[in-house]
Design a protein around this motif. Structure first.
Motif, PDB file in Angstrom:
ATOM      1  N   ILE A  11      15.885  50.658  27.324  1.00  0.00           N
ATOM      2  CA  ILE A  11      14.950  51.428  26.503  1.00  0.00           C
ATOM      3  C   ILE A  11      15.718  52.440  25.660  1.00  0.00           C
ATOM      4  O   ILE A  11      16.499  53.234  26.180  1.00  0.00           O
ATOM      5  N   TYR A  38      16.801  56.873  30.079  1.00  0.00           N
ATOM      6  CA  TYR A  38      16.654  56.314  28.738  1.00  0.00           C
ATOM      7  C   TYR A  38      17.901  56.590  27.904  1.00  0.00           C
ATOM      8  O   TYR A  38      18.525  57.645  28.028  1.00  0.00           O
ATOM      9  N   ILE A  89      13.163  47.628  24.415  1.00  0.00           N
ATOM     10  CA  ILE A  89      12.062  48.487  23.998  1.00  0.00           C
ATOM     11  C   ILE A  89      12.644  49.644  23.193  1.00  0.00           C
ATOM     12  O   ILE A  89      13.692  50.195  23.560  1.00  0.00           O
ATOM     13  N   VAL A 108       5.698  53.280  27.392  1.00  0.00           N
ATOM     14  CA  VAL A 108       6.481  52.062  27.606  1.00  0.00           C
ATOM     15  C   VAL A 108       5.928  51.199  28.735  1.00  0.00           C
ATOM     16  O   VAL A 108       6.207  49.991  28.789  1.00  0.00           O
TER      17      VAL A 108
END
Length: 243
Positions: A11, A38, A89, A108
């Motif tokens: 991500i 992340y 993502i 998400v």
């Protein structure tokens, strides 16, 4: 622009920044300290203030655009980086601190569960009660654009100008090739709707920016409404011809 860490996330958070020297440290530090699961990339869109110096001094992961590309060009640069580094993502949040990273997990989650392709963090799902809501005039404009997209596409999206979004790998690829330039959020939604992808709107609480002011004044707001309205109509006609 390739990134090869040992524990790379799937991500990526894309943070476009233009003249955000007063805000960029707080938002990036908040992500690094609070959400290390992340990855992130700050796209410095040719800032004329100290943004580039701060990014370099602090060692933040960033890209410096050689000129000001505009918000759409900066975000597209982030998507190109996401595609080149095989992220699954991508999440867009603004560099002014209005988007709370605490809601990243919420936006998400439906993509990770394969329940959505495109998720919008919305101020208006809960009836405009929570958090920073912008001015009454801008809310009227947002409702108008929302109604226009509903009429043209039969799809209701309440917060069509929210820049807090998460997309899957399909849209990473699409947006790396093309992303609307000037005021991209409504047109990007239009594109997603016409591709018949799964769009989900979830409530988030926005924060008012701590320093600086919005670049959108009354004159630019009028220009924005005219241009985006025409862009949406042209986009819809274009898809109608092709399908």
């Amino acid at each position: 622009m390739k990134k090869t860490p040992n524990d790379k996330s799937d991500i990526l958070i894309i943070i476009p920044a233009y003249n955000e020297s007063d805000n960029i440290e707080s938002i990036v530090d908040e992500i690094i300290d609070g959400y290390p699961q992340y990855d992130y990339i700050v796209v410095n869109d040719g800032s004329s203030d100290a943004t580039a110096k701060i990014l370099k001094k602090r060692g933040y992961n960033h890209i410096n655009c050689p000129i000001n590309l505009g918000i759409g060009g900066a975000i597209q640069t982030g998507y190109i980086y996401a595609r080149e580094n095989d992220y699954k993502i991508a999440v867009q949040i603004d560099g002014d601190g209005q988007h709370d990273p605490a809601y990243i997990e919420r936006v998400v989650a439906p993509i990770l569960a394969d329940e959505a392709d495109y998720v919008i963090g919305s101020r208006f799902v809960n009836g405009e009660r929570d958090g920073f809501q912008s001015s009454a005039t801008r809310r009227i404009g947002i409702r108008f654009l929302s109604g226009l997209i509903t009429v043209l596409c039969l799809k209701k999206v309440k917060d069509v100008t929210s820049g807090f979004r998460a997309v899957n790998s399909f849209f990473i690829d699409v947006f790396a090739d093309h992303y609307p330039i000037d005021y991209p959020e409504p047109e990007a939604i239009m594109d997603a709707v016409m591709r018949k992808k799964r769009i989900l709107e979830l409530p988030v609480v926005m924060r008012e920016r701590e320093t600086g002011t919005s670049s959108i004044n009354l004159r630019r707001s009028i220009y924005y409404m005219i241009k985006v309205t025409l862009d949406i109509i042209v986009c819809r006609i274009s898809y109608g011809i092709r399908r």
